[in-house]
Each structure stands twice: as structure tokens, then as C-alpha cells.
Design a protein around this motif. Structure first.
Motif, PDB file in Angstrom:
ATOM      1  N   ARG A 117     -10.828   8.319   4.601  1.00  0.00           N
ATOM      2  CA  ARG A 117     -12.120   7.632   4.453  1.00  0.00           C
ATOM      3  C   ARG A 117     -12.644   7.182   5.810  1.00  0.00           C
ATOM      4  O   ARG A 117     -13.814   7.395   6.151  1.00  0.00           O
ATOM      5  CB  ARG A 117     -11.960   6.422   3.520  1.00  0.00           C
ATOM      6  CG  ARG A 117     -13.273   5.718   3.173  1.00  0.00           C
ATOM      7  CD  ARG A 117     -13.025   4.406   2.414  1.00  0.00           C
ATOM      8  NE  ARG A 117     -12.554   3.359   3.321  1.00  0.00           N
ATOM      9  CZ  ARG A 117     -13.375   2.519   3.971  1.00  0.00           C
ATOM     10  NH1 ARG A 117     -14.693   2.609   3.811  1.00  0.00           N
ATOM     11  NH2 ARG A 117     -12.882   1.598   4.768  1.00  0.00           N
ATOM     12  N   VAL A 118     -11.776   6.559   6.594  1.00  0.00           N
ATOM     13  CA  VAL A 118     -12.179   6.083   7.916  1.00  0.00           C
ATOM     14  C   VAL A 118     -12.624   7.249   8.794  1.00  0.00           C
ATOM     15  O   VAL A 118     -13.663   7.177   9.473  1.00  0.00           O
ATOM     16  CB  VAL A 118     -11.016   5.309   8.573  1.00  0.00           C
ATOM     17  CG1 VAL A 118     -11.344   5.002  10.040  1.00  0.00           C
ATOM     18  CG2 VAL A 118     -10.734   4.025   7.817  1.00  0.00           C
ATOM     19  N   ASP A 160      -5.515  -0.140  -2.706  1.00  0.00           N
ATOM     20  CA  ASP A 160      -6.030   1.181  -2.358  1.00  0.00           C
ATOM     21  C   ASP A 160      -6.047   1.429  -0.860  1.00  0.00           C
ATOM     22  O   ASP A 160      -6.530   2.482  -0.401  1.00  0.00           O
ATOM     23  CB  ASP A 160      -7.435   1.368  -2.922  1.00  0.00           C
ATOM     24  CG  ASP A 160      -7.451   1.372  -4.447  1.00  0.00           C
ATOM     25  OD1 ASP A 160      -6.603   2.083  -5.031  1.00  0.00           O
ATOM     26  OD2 ASP A 160      -8.279   0.665  -5.045  1.00  0.00           O
ATOM     27  N   GLY A 161      -5.567   0.469  -0.079  1.00  0.00           N
ATOM     28  CA  GLY A 161      -5.522   0.627   1.365  1.00  0.00           C
ATOM     29  C   GLY A 161      -6.786   0.193   2.081  1.00  0.00           C
ATOM     30  O   GLY A 161      -6.835   0.192   3.313  1.00  0.00           O
ATOM     31  N   ARG A 162      -7.819  -0.183   1.316  1.00  0.00           N
ATOM     32  CA  ARG A 162      -9.087  -0.589   1.931  1.00  0.00           C
ATOM     33  C   ARG A 162      -9.015  -2.041   2.401  1.00  0.00           C
ATOM     34  O   ARG A 162      -8.234  -2.834   1.868  1.00  0.00           O
ATOM     35  CB  ARG A 162     -10.228  -0.438   0.920  1.00  0.00           C
ATOM     36  CG  ARG A 162     -10.385   0.955   0.374  1.00  0.00           C
ATOM     37  CD  ARG A 162     -11.371   1.008  -0.768  1.00  0.00           C
ATOM     38  NE  ARG A 162     -11.072   0.024  -1.805  1.00  0.00           N
ATOM     39  CZ  ARG A 162     -11.545   0.062  -3.049  1.00  0.00           C
ATOM     40  NH1 ARG A 162     -12.349   1.050  -3.413  1.00  0.00           N
ATOM     41  NH2 ARG A 162     -11.225  -0.855  -3.919  1.00  0.00           N
ATOM     42  N   ALA A 180      -2.117   6.008  -0.733  1.00  0.00           N
ATOM     43  CA  ALA A 180      -3.286   5.170  -0.468  1.00  0.00           C
ATOM     44  C   ALA A 180      -3.563   5.088   1.029  1.00  0.00           C
ATOM     45  O   ALA A 180      -4.730   5.078   1.455  1.00  0.00           O
ATOM     46  CB  ALA A 180      -3.075   3.776  -1.054  1.00  0.00           C
ATOM     47  N   GLU A 181      -2.517   5.031   1.829  1.00  0.00           N
ATOM     48  CA  GLU A 181      -2.700   5.013   3.280  1.00  0.00           C
ATOM     49  C   GLU A 181      -3.378   6.284   3.761  1.00  0.00           C
ATOM     50  O   GLU A 181      -4.280   6.249   4.610  1.00  0.00           O
ATOM     51  CB  GLU A 181      -1.349   4.841   3.980  1.00  0.00           C
ATOM     52  CG  GLU A 181      -0.728   3.459   3.816  1.00  0.00           C
ATOM     53  CD  GLU A 181       0.593   3.342   4.548  1.00  0.00           C
ATOM     54  OE1 GLU A 181       1.093   4.382   5.029  1.00  0.00           O
ATOM     55  OE2 GLU A 181       1.116   2.224   4.644  1.00  0.00           O
ATOM     56  N   TRP A 218     -16.628  -3.228  -4.144  1.00  0.00           N
ATOM     57  CA  TRP A 218     -16.778  -1.918  -3.522  1.00  0.00           C
ATOM     58  C   TRP A 218     -17.506  -0.955  -4.452  1.00  0.00           C
ATOM     59  O   TRP A 218     -17.355  -1.022  -5.671  1.00  0.00           O
ATOM     60  CB  TRP A 218     -15.407  -1.319  -3.199  1.00  0.00           C
ATOM     61  CG  TRP A 218     -14.714  -1.944  -2.035  1.00  0.00           C
ATOM     62  CD1 TRP A 218     -14.074  -3.161  -2.015  1.00  0.00           C
ATOM     63  CD2 TRP A 218     -14.565  -1.392  -0.726  1.00  0.00           C
ATOM     64  NE1 TRP A 218     -13.547  -3.394  -0.783  1.00  0.00           N
ATOM     65  CE2 TRP A 218     -13.818  -2.328   0.031  1.00  0.00           C
ATOM     66  CE3 TRP A 218     -14.971  -0.203  -0.123  1.00  0.00           C
ATOM     67  CZ2 TRP A 218     -13.497  -2.108   1.370  1.00  0.00           C
ATOM     68  CZ3 TRP A 218     -14.647   0.014   1.206  1.00  0.00           C
ATOM     69  CH2 TRP A 218     -13.921  -0.920   1.937  1.00  0.00           C
ATOM     70  N   GLU A 275      -7.077   6.236   2.714  1.00  0.00           N
ATOM     71  CA  GLU A 275      -7.875   5.336   3.542  1.00  0.00           C
ATOM     72  C   GLU A 275      -8.097   5.927   4.930  1.00  0.00           C
ATOM     73  O   GLU A 275      -9.199   5.813   5.495  1.00  0.00           O
ATOM     74  CB  GLU A 275      -7.192   3.972   3.647  1.00  0.00           C
ATOM     75  CG  GLU A 275      -7.848   2.988   4.600  1.00  0.00           C
ATOM     76  CD  GLU A 275      -9.285   2.629   4.247  1.00  0.00           C
ATOM     77  OE1 GLU A 275      -9.962   1.990   5.070  1.00  0.00           O
ATOM     78  OE2 GLU A 275      -9.752   2.988   3.142  1.00  0.00           O
ATOM     79  N   VAL A 281       0.847  -1.189   0.000  1.00  0.00           N
ATOM     80  CA  VAL A 281       0.000   0.000   0.000  1.00  0.00           C
ATOM     81  C   VAL A 281       0.883   1.239   0.000  1.00  0.00           C
ATOM     82  O   VAL A 281       1.755   1.399   0.861  1.00  0.00           O
ATOM     83  CB  VAL A 281      -0.931   0.010   1.233  1.00  0.00           C
ATOM     84  CG1 VAL A 281      -1.832   1.231   1.201  1.00  0.00           C
ATOM     85  CG2 VAL A 281      -1.769  -1.264   1.265  1.00  0.00           C
ATOM     86  N   ARG A 329      -5.081  -5.555   3.503  1.00  0.00           N
ATOM     87  CA  ARG A 329      -5.565  -4.442   2.700  1.00  0.00           C
ATOM     88  C   ARG A 329      -5.366  -4.699   1.209  1.00  0.00           C
ATOM     89  O   ARG A 329      -4.489  -5.464   0.810  1.00  0.00           O
ATOM     90  CB  ARG A 329      -4.845  -3.156   3.100  1.00  0.00           C
ATOM     91  CG  ARG A 329      -5.096  -2.728   4.539  1.00  0.00           C
ATOM     92  CD  ARG A 329      -4.453  -1.382   4.812  1.00  0.00           C
ATOM     93  NE  ARG A 329      -4.647  -0.952   6.185  1.00  0.00           N
ATOM     94  CZ  ARG A 329      -5.727  -0.329   6.635  1.00  0.00           C
ATOM     95  NH1 ARG A 329      -6.722  -0.066   5.797  1.00  0.00           N
ATOM     96  NH2 ARG A 329      -5.831   0.035   7.889  1.00  0.00           N
ATOM     97  N   GLN A 341     -17.993   8.553   0.330  1.00  0.00           N
ATOM     98  CA  GLN A 341     -16.803   7.736   0.521  1.00  0.00           C
ATOM     99  C   GLN A 341     -16.973   6.378  -0.155  1.00  0.00           C
ATOM    100  O   GLN A 341     -18.093   5.937  -0.420  1.00  0.00           O
ATOM    101  CB  GLN A 341     -16.558   7.530   2.024  1.00  0.00           C
ATOM    102  CG  GLN A 341     -16.387   8.808   2.815  1.00  0.00           C
ATOM    103  CD  GLN A 341     -15.189   9.611   2.365  1.00  0.00           C
ATOM    104  OE1 GLN A 341     -14.149   9.052   2.026  1.00  0.00           O
ATOM    105  NE2 GLN A 341     -15.320  10.938   2.369  1.00  0.00           N
TER     106      GLN A 341
END
Length: 218
Positions: free
Chosen positions: A49-50, A165-167, A42-43, A183, A46, A38, A162, A191
Motif C-alpha cells: 500500500r505504501v 491490518d498493519g495500517r 498484513a505487513e 478508513w 501494508e 501484525v 499499527r 488503496q
């Protein structure tokens, strides 16, 4: 008996109902055995997003669910409404015309189940209450986080894998193995959120397709 209500749902062909679902505008996850590095970008994406999802305590989704436990199982509609820690879940099997409404608290775990013969039931654990009354083994107390692709709040990420994309693409927590198979990508004012999830624990399996997310804020 545990499966006295759930047995008619065996006629609904749970596996076929969900395995054939596809949708335009979604992203399929890679196989769970593929390892990814990742990137820092990307980290950061993410983490943002979180943070955005944690800041939105009120949300909902509508979708389809298929459950199995041993040789027993069924499928139907699921409508989830979340307000803070409190959630309300409507489960319905249109073919058999069965419907239950579960009120729960992700913080404390207590629940109330309506739609049962003999009247509502209450219990100290919404998951156990639903399982005992209907045979549907669904980790409802963890779903407020898992359905949004979040690690349980207050837990470490030792069981998390992960994607590029880090997801999350695989998550092992609370005795469950959760895989994210598809997704909805991020868009203007929303998001990235899961569309297709599979979770298993022992002989219990839950397959969830989320058709629509609602009540999000940027």
C-alpha cells in the motif's frame, strides 16, 4: 491580530460538525490503547500500500475540517490538490462566507496565502503563515503524508502504532499526535486510505473527515 479573521468561525460548532459523521463502506479503527500483533501477510500488504501511494504523486481529496487552539476555533470545507511536492488547499467557511487558498511546498515549506484582507501574503513556512493570518493551526507541510496514512518520508517509525491490518492507528511525529479513527477499505484499483483523522499538538487540535479521494492509480 492572529485571530481577527478566525473569530467568526466560533459560531460554526466545530465539534458537532464532525463527530456525528458516519459512512457506509468504511472501517472504524480500534481504541488507541489496544495492542495488536501484525501478521507477516498484513505487513506485506501494508508495504505494498505504501509503495503504491508513494508512486502516485498527484492526488486530491475533499472533506471537512474542524480546528481549535485554546478557546478559539472553527470549521469548514477543505479541498486539497497535490502535484508532487506542491499542494494547493482551499479552506472555506460557508456560514461566514470566508475562503482562503494556500499554496505550499511540502519539500521546502514555503507558502502563499490568498483571500486575505489587504491582499495575498507569502512566507517561508506555510504552516506559520496560515496560523498567523487566520488562527487555523493545521500541519499543512506534513499532511501530504499523514492524510494518506504514511509516515513522513525519510523518518523512522519509532512513533508509529499499527492496527491488526498493519495500517497506522497512531503516529507521533513533528510534535503532533495523529490518530486514525476510520478508513476507506481497499477496493478494485484503489488503496486503503483514511477517512477520519484527529491530530493534536499542545492546545491545537485538528479533526478531519475526508469525504472523497481522487486521482488514484492502482
Amino acid at each position: 491580530m492572529m485571530f481577527s479573521i478566525a473569530r467568526p468561525l466560533l459560531l460554526l460548532a466545530a465539534g458537532l460538525a464532525l463527530s456525528a459523521c458516519t459512512s457506509v463502506g468504511t472501517q472504524k479503527a480500534p481504541p488507541p490503547d489496544v495492542a495488536y500483533t501484525v501478521s507477516p501477510a498484513a505487513e506485506r500488504a501494508e508495504a505494498a500500500r505504501v509503495q503504491a501511494l508513494r508512486a502516485q504523486p498527484d492526488w486530491e481529496f475533499q472533506g471537512r475540517v474542524a480546528v481549535s487552539k485554546g478557546r478559539n476555533g472553527g470549521s469548514g470545507r477543505i479541498d486539497w490538490s497535490q502535484q508532487g511536492d506542491a499542494y494547493q488547499v482551499q479552506l472555506s467557511a460557508p456560514v461566514t462566507r470566508q475562503s482562503w487558498r494556500l499554496h505550499g511546498d511540502a519539500g521546502g515549506g514555503a507558502g502563499r496565502l490568498e483571500g486575505l484582507e489587504g491582499g495575498p501574503r507569502e512566507g517561508g513556512d506555510a504552516h506559520v503563515l496560515l496560523l498567523d493570518a487566520t488562527g487555523w493551526d493545521i500541519p499543512v507541510n506534513q499532511l501530504p503524508d499523514w492524510t494518506r496514512g504514511l509516515v513522513l518520508e525519510g523518518s523512522d517509525e519509532s512513533g508509529l502504532q499499527r492496527d491488526v491490518d498493519g495500517r497506522p492507528r497512531r503516529l507521533q511525529q513533528a510534535g503532533w499526535d495523529v490518530q486514525y479513527l476510520e478508513w476507506y477499505p481497499a477496493g478494485e484499483g484503489r488503496q486503503a486510505l483514511p477517512r477520519r483523522i484527529e491530530a493534536s499538538s499542545g492546545d491545537a487540535r485538528v479533526r478531519l473527515v475526508i469525504d472523497q479521494w481522487g486521482a488514484q492509480s492502482p
